[in-house]
Design an enzyme around this catalytic site. Structure first.
Site, short mmCIF file in Angstrom:
data_model
loop_
_atom_site.label_atom_id
_atom_site.label_comp_id
_atom_site.label_asym_id
_atom_site.label_seq_id
_atom_site.Cartn_x
_atom_site.Cartn_y
_atom_site.Cartn_z
N HIS A 110 0.80 5.00 1.38
CA HIS A 110 0.21 6.12 2.13
C HIS A 110 0.05 7.75 1.53
O HIS A 110 1.11 7.95 0.86
CB HIS A 110 0.82 6.33 3.32
CG HIS A 110 0.75 5.29 4.29
ND1 HIS A 110 0.14 5.05 5.17
CD2 HIS A 110 1.78 4.15 4.22
CE1 HIS A 110 0.49 3.86 5.91
NE2 HIS A 110 1.34 3.32 5.38
N HIS A 114 0.78 -1.21 0.03
CA HIS A 114 -0.09 0.04 -0.04
C HIS A 114 0.78 1.24 -0.10
O HIS A 114 1.91 1.40 0.51
CB HIS A 114 -0.98 0.01 1.38
CG HIS A 114 -0.34 -0.05 2.35
ND1 HIS A 114 0.13 -1.29 3.02
CD2 HIS A 114 0.07 0.74 3.50
CE1 HIS A 114 0.68 -1.37 4.01
NE2 HIS A 114 0.75 -0.10 4.25
P1 5GP Z 1 2.01 0.23 7.41
O1 5GP Z 1 2.34 0.19 8.81
O2 5GP Z 1 1.84 -1.13 6.93
O3 5GP Z 1 2.60 1.17 6.39
O4 5GP Z 1 0.43 0.76 7.21
C1 5GP Z 1 -0.73 0.23 7.55
C2 5GP Z 1 -1.80 1.15 7.86
O5 5GP Z 1 -2.94 0.45 7.77
C3 5GP Z 1 -1.45 1.93 8.84
O6 5GP Z 1 -1.31 3.37 8.73
C4 5GP Z 1 -2.78 1.65 9.83
O7 5GP Z 1 -3.26 2.84 10.26
C5 5GP Z 1 -3.71 1.24 8.83
N1 5GP Z 1 -4.98 0.41 9.11
C6 5GP Z 1 -4.56 -0.75 10.01
N2 5GP Z 1 -5.88 -1.59 10.06
C7 5GP Z 1 -6.64 -0.88 9.38
C8 5GP Z 1 -8.01 -1.32 9.06
O8 5GP Z 1 -8.69 -2.22 9.68
N3 5GP Z 1 -8.52 -0.36 8.18
C9 5GP Z 1 -7.94 0.82 7.37
N4 5GP Z 1 -8.79 1.29 6.66
N5 5GP Z 1 -6.62 0.97 7.82
C10 5GP Z 1 -6.01 0.19 8.61
#
Ligand code: 5GP
Length: 142
Positions: free
Chosen positions: A104, A102
């Site tokens: 951001h 993903h």
């Molecule tokens: P990462 O840490 O993998 O770069 O980002 C994962 C993102 O997913 C985080 O910013 C977190 O807030 C978001 N996230 C975690 N669980 C959920 C969820 O259940 N739904 C949504 N829409 N975002 C989530």
């Protein structure tokens, strides 16, 4: 590590978990981050099941980046931000917490600090209202 279909974004793609969606096409989906670091924090994901930047075919990655630009433009307009930050974390050591690739999209404003990463859930009504603002901008752009 191999891709696990149990991750939350795979569940959102299968409509087994809710999300405040802003955009969808054949290869990508965009929705609000449930624990936003700033108002308007949006995620863009490929439908292709890749845990990180390195497991996705180039065509699917290109489609994802195209959606990042499209949705990023709408986020920038919807939140009248003076800067847009794009972040992509690949690997636990980089801070990745959800193992489906993903990007951001974080609208930035002078003096508005980022909240902690993935720490505090936002109210779903707030997320839905932010998603609507972005969808409105996407409709204007098309
Ligand atoms: P990462 O840490 O993998 O770069 O980002 C994962 C993102 O997913 C985080 O910013 C977190 O807030 C978001 N996230 C975690 N669980 C959920 C969820 O259940 N739904 C949504 N829409 N975002 C989530």
């Amino acid at each position: 590590m191999s891709y696990s279909t149990d991750n939350i974004f795979a569940k959102i793609l299968r409509a087994e978990a809710p999300a405040a969606k802003v955009y969808e096409d054949a290869k990508t989906l965009a929705f609000m981050d449930a624990m936003p670091q700033v108002p308007g924090h949006t995620l863009v994901i490929p439908k292709y099941p890749s845990e990180d930047l390195f497991g996705i075919p180039p065509d699917d990655l290109a489609a994802t980046i195209k959606s990042v630009q499209l949705v990023g433009r709408a986020v920038r307009a919807a939140f009248e931000s003076t800067g847009i930050m794009i972040a992509q974390l690949s690997g636990r050591e980089a801070g990745q917490t959800v193992f489906h690739l993903h990007f951001h999209i974080l609208p930035r404003h002078h003096g508005l600090e980022l909240k902690f990463h993935a720490r505090e859930f936002e109210d779903i009504a707030v997320l839905e209202s932010h998603a609507q603002k972005i969808r409105d901008q996407l409709a204007r752009q098309s």
